[in-house]
Design an enzyme around this catalytic site. Structure first.
Site, PDB file in Angstrom:
ATOM      1  N   LYS A 193      30.341  57.823 -10.095  1.00  0.00           N
ATOM      2  CA  LYS A 193      30.674  58.432  -8.790  1.00  0.00           C
ATOM      3  C   LYS A 193      32.214  57.699  -8.477  1.00  0.00           C
ATOM      4  CE  LYS A 193      30.992  58.118  -4.267  1.00  0.00           C
ATOM      5  NZ  LYS A 193      32.323  58.682  -4.037  1.00  0.00           N
ATOM      6  N   SER A 247      32.922  48.451   0.462  1.00  0.00           N
ATOM      7  CA  SER A 247      32.593  47.691   1.716  1.00  0.00           C
ATOM      8  C   SER A 247      31.301  47.233   1.939  1.00  0.00           C
ATOM      9  CB  SER A 247      33.013  48.707   2.826  1.00  0.00           C
ATOM     10  OG  SER A 247      31.868  49.647   3.076  1.00  0.00           O
ATOM     11  N   GLU A 269      29.627  44.361  -5.376  1.00  0.00           N
ATOM     12  CA  GLU A 269      30.736  43.518  -5.334  1.00  0.00           C
ATOM     13  C   GLU A 269      31.430  43.883  -3.937  1.00  0.00           C
ATOM     14  OE1 GLU A 269      34.506  42.668  -4.650  1.00  0.00           O
ATOM     15  OE2 GLU A 269      34.744  43.703  -6.779  1.00  0.00           O
ATOM     16  N   CYS A 303      40.191  43.182  -2.456  1.00  0.00           N
ATOM     17  CA  CYS A 303      38.745  42.640  -1.891  1.00  0.00           C
ATOM     18  C   CYS A 303      39.207  40.877  -1.931  1.00  0.00           C
ATOM     19  CB  CYS A 303      37.666  42.956  -2.837  1.00  0.00           C
ATOM     20  SG  CYS A 303      37.840  42.629  -4.460  1.00  0.00           S
ATOM     21  N   GLU A 402      37.896  41.630   7.276  1.00  0.00           N
ATOM     22  CA  GLU A 402      38.750  42.296   6.162  1.00  0.00           C
ATOM     23  C   GLU A 402      39.786  43.240   6.656  1.00  0.00           C
ATOM     24  OE1 GLU A 402      37.833  43.170   1.591  1.00  0.00           O
ATOM     25  OE2 GLU A 402      36.799  44.393   3.106  1.00  0.00           O
TER      26      GLU A 402
END
Length: 502
Positions: A193, A247, A269, A303, A402
């Site tokens: 996906k 996320s 991750e 990230c 973040e």
């Protein structure tokens, strides 16, 4: 029958046409979704629609899983020698290399990446990743274990079967192959996906799978939204493993779905809040360049973006002065990625633009000082000026959360102990950068920082043969290198009686 979208590029960096099938890719065929429906793909440079692609649902995931299961049991997995899997993967890499400039252009169009990084990092590293794991395909093996003279024992590292891969929008092609590489090398069939915002490079890649000669069902793509397709993958009883990059919030949902269904293997991750720590003894010119790349590359949409920059007091003022000049230069060279002089592009979407601006406003409201930037650039697209905050405190939102944008805070520190305490005081632990000419300091910091990757005198320098992953809420499991193979295989122990009698 799904439509094909043709985008004609007439840019200084690439001239040519790219033909993108906009349907779902199942069993080596392009098909329409069972329930119909499309989603718009937006050009972040202009905010305008590039094209629309098919939007799948759980019913399409079911069909793809059946195709993948059949492939795994008949023409892939343990039914095909690893040497042949490696040959097909190398053929895929050859085709990717042949079309590399087209992939660069697609990443620039769909993501807003600038030319240099898209070419030398995203696409070049994607090709290398496939080649690297092609080399592993015939080297997946277990061990013979000594027990007693009347018995033999050995292990097999077997694929899971059907795995689901859910990838983000910031490095669409690269994150796809980070998962495809070890998954295919070890013999798994894949349901991918892509992000609903950046599906174009994955859709183009699918045609190369057919051209390379992969058996039908080995690789399948279901476009769609996370709460439909992503959730269906996470909950599916016939998918034995899920790999997700994105996320932390979504990662929790995937882990919960897996635990409540078939306890599928999950690797995650997730988010990060990386520090860059710069000591007095550095080569200041190099530290400035690396610190800039550590936060502003890909417009901060990484990230491991190092949005907390700690500078020792002896060089703080000089560093801030020169770092501000770098941000100013990036601002002056902000614009369309297809302009050769552009160094800074747009955020990916209106939602992400609003999110980053929300953090900037939060920093202002909490009392931080805007050294430079802090506002929109231009009137079209989703551009934000590179932003530097000073006068921050550790508990401000811009120091804890973040941001995923071109926003950082520059903080003065005195001692190792002080900066370690602040650097580790976040929920994340994906990466950290340390700059010093003192080997002892570098190693003490590398060992004490709570993160999965530590870069000394560099930043964001992933290598395909070195593991990558996070501590704390930055995820579980590892991508890249030999370590990633463990995430896509399960160990079977075989015991053979050579003469034991009851």
């Amino acid at each position: 029958m799904p439509k094909t979208y043709t985008h004609t590029f007439n840019e200084p960096t690439f001239k040519g046409a790219s033909h993108i099938n906009t349907g779902l890719f199942i069993n080596n065929q392009w098909v329409d979704p069972v329930e119909g429906g499309t989603l718009d793909v937006i050009n972040p440079t202009t905010g305008k629609v590039i094209t629309s692609v098919a939007a799948g649902s759980a019913k399409d995931v079911d069909i793809a899983v059946e195709a993948a299961t059949k492939a795994y049991r008949t023409s892939w997995g343990l039914k095909l020698p690893g040497s042949e899997r490696g040959r097909l993967m190398n053929k895929l890499a050859d085709l990717m290399e042949k079309h590399s400039e087209e992939f660069v252009a697609l990443e620039m169009l769909n993501v807003g990446k600038t030319y240099g990084p898209a070419k030398t990092f995203d696409v070049a590293q994607s090709i290398y990743t496939i080649r690297y794991y092609a080399g592993w395909a015939d080297k997946i093996h277990g061990k013979t274990i000594e027990t007693r003279d009347t018995k033999m024992a050995y292990t097999r590292h077997e694929p899971y079967g059907v795995v689901g891969c859910i990838v983000p929008w910031n490095f669409p092609l690269l994150m796809t192959v980070w998962k495809l590489g070890p998954a295919l090398s070890t013999g798994n069939a894949v349901i991918l996906k892509p992000s609903e915002m950046t599906p174009l490079s994955a859709l183009r890649l699918a045609d190369l799978f057919v051209e390379a000669g992969f058996p039908p069902g080995v690789f399948n793509i279901i476009n769609g939204y996370g709460n439909k397709v992503g959730q269906a993958i996470a909950e599916h009883m016939k998918i034995s493993k899920v790999a997700f990059t994105g996320s932390t919030l979504t990662g929790r949902k995937i882990l919960k779905a897996a635990s409540e269904t078939n306890l599928k293997k999950v690797t995650l991750e997730l988010g990060g809040k990386s520090p860059t720590i710069i000591f007095n003894d550095v080569d200041l010119e190099q530290a400035l360049k690396w610190a800039s790349a550590g936060i502003f590359i890909n417009m901060g949409q990484s990230c491991v973006a190092a949005s907390r920059i700690f500078v020792q007091e002896g060089i703080y003022d000089k560093f801030l002065q020169e770092f501000t000049k770098i941000a100013k230069t990036l601002t002056e060279n902000t614009g369309s990625p297809f302009i050769p002089t552009t160094q800074h592009g747009p955020q990916i979407s209106q939602i992400q633009f609003d999110r980053v601006m929300g953090f900037i406003n939060s920093g202002k409201q909490e009392g931080a000082k805007v050294q430079i930037g802090g506002e929109r650039h231009g009137t079209e697209g989703y551009f934000i000026k590179p932003t530097i905050f000073t006068d921050v405190t550790p508990q401000m939102s811009i120091m804890q959360d973040e941001i995923f944008g071109p926003v950082c805070s520059v903080v003065k520190f005195k001692t190792e102990e002080e900066v370690l305490s602040i650097a580790n005081d976040v929920a994340y632990g994906l990466g950290a950068n340390v700059f010093t000419e003192n080997t002892a300091i570098a190693m003490r910091m590398a060992h004490a920082l709570e993160a999965g990757s530590i870069w000394v005198n560099c930043a964001q320098q992933t290598e395909m043969n070195v593991p990558f992953g996070g501590f704390k809420q930055s995820g579980m499991g590892r991508e890249l290198g030999q370590y990633a193979l463990d995430s896509y295989t399960q160990v079977k122990a075989v015991h053979i009686n050579l003469g034991q009698k009851l």
